[in-house]
Design an enzyme around this catalytic site. Structure first.
Site, PDB file in Angstrom:
ATOM      1  N   ARG A  64      31.306  23.175  -6.426  1.00  0.00           N
ATOM      2  CA  ARG A  64      30.619  24.010  -7.408  1.00  0.00           C
ATOM      3  C   ARG A  64      31.659  24.832  -8.163  1.00  0.00           C
ATOM      4  NH1 ARG A  64      31.926  28.397  -5.365  1.00  0.00           N
ATOM      5  NH2 ARG A  64      31.031  29.577  -7.107  1.00  0.00           N
ATOM      6  N   GLY A  65      31.187  25.550  -9.182  1.00  0.00           N
ATOM      7  CA  GLY A  65      32.082  26.353 -10.001  1.00  0.00           C
ATOM      8  C   GLY A  65      32.479  25.577 -11.243  1.00  0.00           C
ATOM      9  N   ALA A  66      32.348  26.214 -12.403  1.00  0.00           N
ATOM     10  CA  ALA A  66      32.494  25.508 -13.673  1.00  0.00           C
ATOM     11  C   ALA A  66      33.786  24.691 -13.794  1.00  0.00           C
ATOM     12  CB  ALA A  66      32.371  26.497 -14.838  1.00  0.00           C
ATOM     13  N   ARG A  98      24.118  18.651 -13.062  1.00  0.00           N
ATOM     14  CA  ARG A  98      23.782  20.069 -13.226  1.00  0.00           C
ATOM     15  C   ARG A  98      23.831  20.383 -14.718  1.00  0.00           C
ATOM     16  NH1 ARG A  98      26.117  24.518  -9.421  1.00  0.00           N
ATOM     17  NH2 ARG A  98      24.117  25.416 -10.027  1.00  0.00           N
ATOM     18  N   GLN A 211      27.017  33.084  -2.370  1.00  0.00           N
ATOM     19  CA  GLN A 211      28.370  32.645  -2.722  1.00  0.00           C
ATOM     20  C   GLN A 211      29.375  33.789  -2.696  1.00  0.00           C
ATOM     21  OE1 GLN A 211      25.581  31.878  -4.528  1.00  0.00           O
ATOM     22  NE2 GLN A 211      25.768  29.870  -5.506  1.00  0.00           N
ATOM     23  N   ASP A 252      29.529  29.788 -16.697  1.00  0.00           N
ATOM     24  CA  ASP A 252      29.246  28.358 -16.614  1.00  0.00           C
ATOM     25  C   ASP A 252      29.064  27.739 -17.994  1.00  0.00           C
ATOM     26  OD1 ASP A 252      28.594  27.410 -13.584  1.00  0.00           O
ATOM     27  OD2 ASP A 252      28.234  29.546 -13.876  1.00  0.00           O
ATOM     28  N   ASN A 262      25.885  32.700 -16.635  1.00  0.00           N
ATOM     29  CA  ASN A 262      26.607  32.783 -15.360  1.00  0.00           C
ATOM     30  C   ASN A 262      25.585  32.913 -14.234  1.00  0.00           C
ATOM     31  OD1 ASN A 262      29.230  32.927 -13.979  1.00  0.00           O
ATOM     32  ND2 ASN A 262      28.585  34.985 -13.392  1.00  0.00           N
TER      33      ASN A 262
END
Length: 389
Positions: A64-66, A98, A211, A252, A262
């Site tokens: 995960r995470g942009a 996503r 998170q 994001d 975000n």
């Protein structure tokens, strides 16, 4: 679906294993991910041998995470090409995994464009090699971008908050776990820590999937940062008590007007920061800027399963493969849940956007377009997002 778990036993003082890496064992190429759903209790590596396994990892937030999603998407195309799967089918599946995180589609498109061009000239083998080379380029560029964002962000903090001793509030996770390098917002906080200018990192736990409590605290502890975890609802009392000097978050997707999507809970922090005259700073690479999305209202916000809210479930407690619907109920059976993954903060609440190409402040459509156009980045030939020249 071809995937398996490999558990790595490591002490608290050991270096974190990479969030993502490409390997080529005798049986064929694989993409190895640090399963972030199992942190901080276990460092478990998830080995993806095909795109369906990677898509599942993306949807379940194992990766995960942009910025890291962009890297993973590019390697996913390379994986499909190297193993002889249908590349176009892989491109479609990855890009839709996503919807809000623009970097995912950005990485997929870059690797796909490289594959198609090379395939047209030299066939499948050439296409696979080109896709892998492009994925590695996306990865390397993110490492460089992370370093530059940390430099620009630290300089900005020095201008906004002269004298050091920063008390920084952050939301979700924006460190090395979301990047090829040290991350985005947390990379700035880390730079402040390393320069002796960080007094306290306030870590929102970040409901419903924690998170912040699970991942940001994990990274902060390993870096030796002074940090404190708080429930999301406690942030207001910190502002009221004058305990926050700046808010640093990632993104994001950033629309052309400077609206920032975000992790849900970011927008309330922006409102609190504005009321209490505290800088609200977004740190994100140029690849997160989507100039074809005109304004915040045009950003598609991912809606996640309601069980994430109505149940308390930590996969590392239940073991590999735990899914929604198998946790401990915390709401009455049949309760409806509202669970957007992101919210959108309007540009007028954002003090600055820090990119690897420089800082945009005040945040405006023209300012954002300028920092994109004057950097070494140019508009992608294959769709939304940016790509290196």
């Amino acid at each position: 679906m071809g995937d398996q778990d490999e558990v790595s036993e490591r002490g608290a003082g050991a270096l974190t294993i990479p969030s993502l890496r490409w390997e080529e064992p005798p049986e064929g190429p694989v993409l190895v991910l640090l399963d972030q759903t199992r942190l901080p209790a276990e460092e478990v590596e998830l080995v993806c041998t095909d795109v369906p396994a990677l898509v599942q990892a993306i949807r379940t937030l194992a990766v995960r995470g942009a910025p890291l999603l962009g890297i993973a998407g590019a390697y996913g195309v390379a994986l499909a090409a190297a193993r002889g799967f249908d590349v176009e089918e892989a491109v479609e599946a990855l890009a839709q995994a996503r919807p809000t995180a623009v970097n995912l589609g950005y990485g997929v498109r870059r690797a796909a464009a490289a594959y198609r061009a090379a395939f047209a000239e030299g066939g499948a083998r050439a296409g696979a090699a080109a896709a892998l080379a492009e994925a590695r380029a996306v990865h390397a560029e993110d490492i460089e971008a992370s370093t530059r964002m940390a430099e620009h962000g630290l300089a900005l903090l020095g201008e906004l908050l002269p004298g050091g001793g920063h008390r920084i509030l952050t939301h979700c996770n924006t460190g090395a776990l979301v990047s090829g390098g040290e991350g985005t917002a947390l990379a700035v906080a880390l730079a402040a820590h390393q320069s002796g200018e960080l007094r306290r990192l306030w870590v929102d736990e970040t409901r419903p999937l924690l998170q912040g409590a699970r991942l940001t605290a994990y990274e902060a502890a390993r870096a030796g940062m002074a940090y404190t975890v708080l429930s999301d609802g406690a942030a207001g009392s910190l502002f009221a008590g004058g305990e926050v000097d700046a808010v640093l978050i990632g993104a994001d997707r950033i629309a052309a007007d400077g609206s920032v999507a975000n992790k849900v809970g970011s927008y309330p922090l922006a409102v609190l920061a504005r009321y209490h005259h505290v800088p609200f700073v977004v740190v994100a690479p140029i690849s997160t800027v989507d100039l074809e999305t005109e304004e915040g209202a045009d950003i598609e916000v991912e809606q996640r399963p309601g069980q994430e809210v109505t149940e308390f479930s930590l996969p590392f407690v239940q073991g590999p493969g735990a899914e929604a619907g198998t946790g401990i109920p915390v709401a009455p059976l049949g309760a409806q849940a509202y669970n957007p993954a992101f919210d959108v903060t309007p540009p007028e609440l954002v003090t600055a956007i820090v990119t690897e190409a420089g800082v945009v402040s005040p945040v405006s459509r023209d300012g954002l377009a300028e920092v994109c156009s004057t950097s070494r980045w140019s508009k992608s030939r294959s769709g939304n997002g940016m790509m290196a020249e």
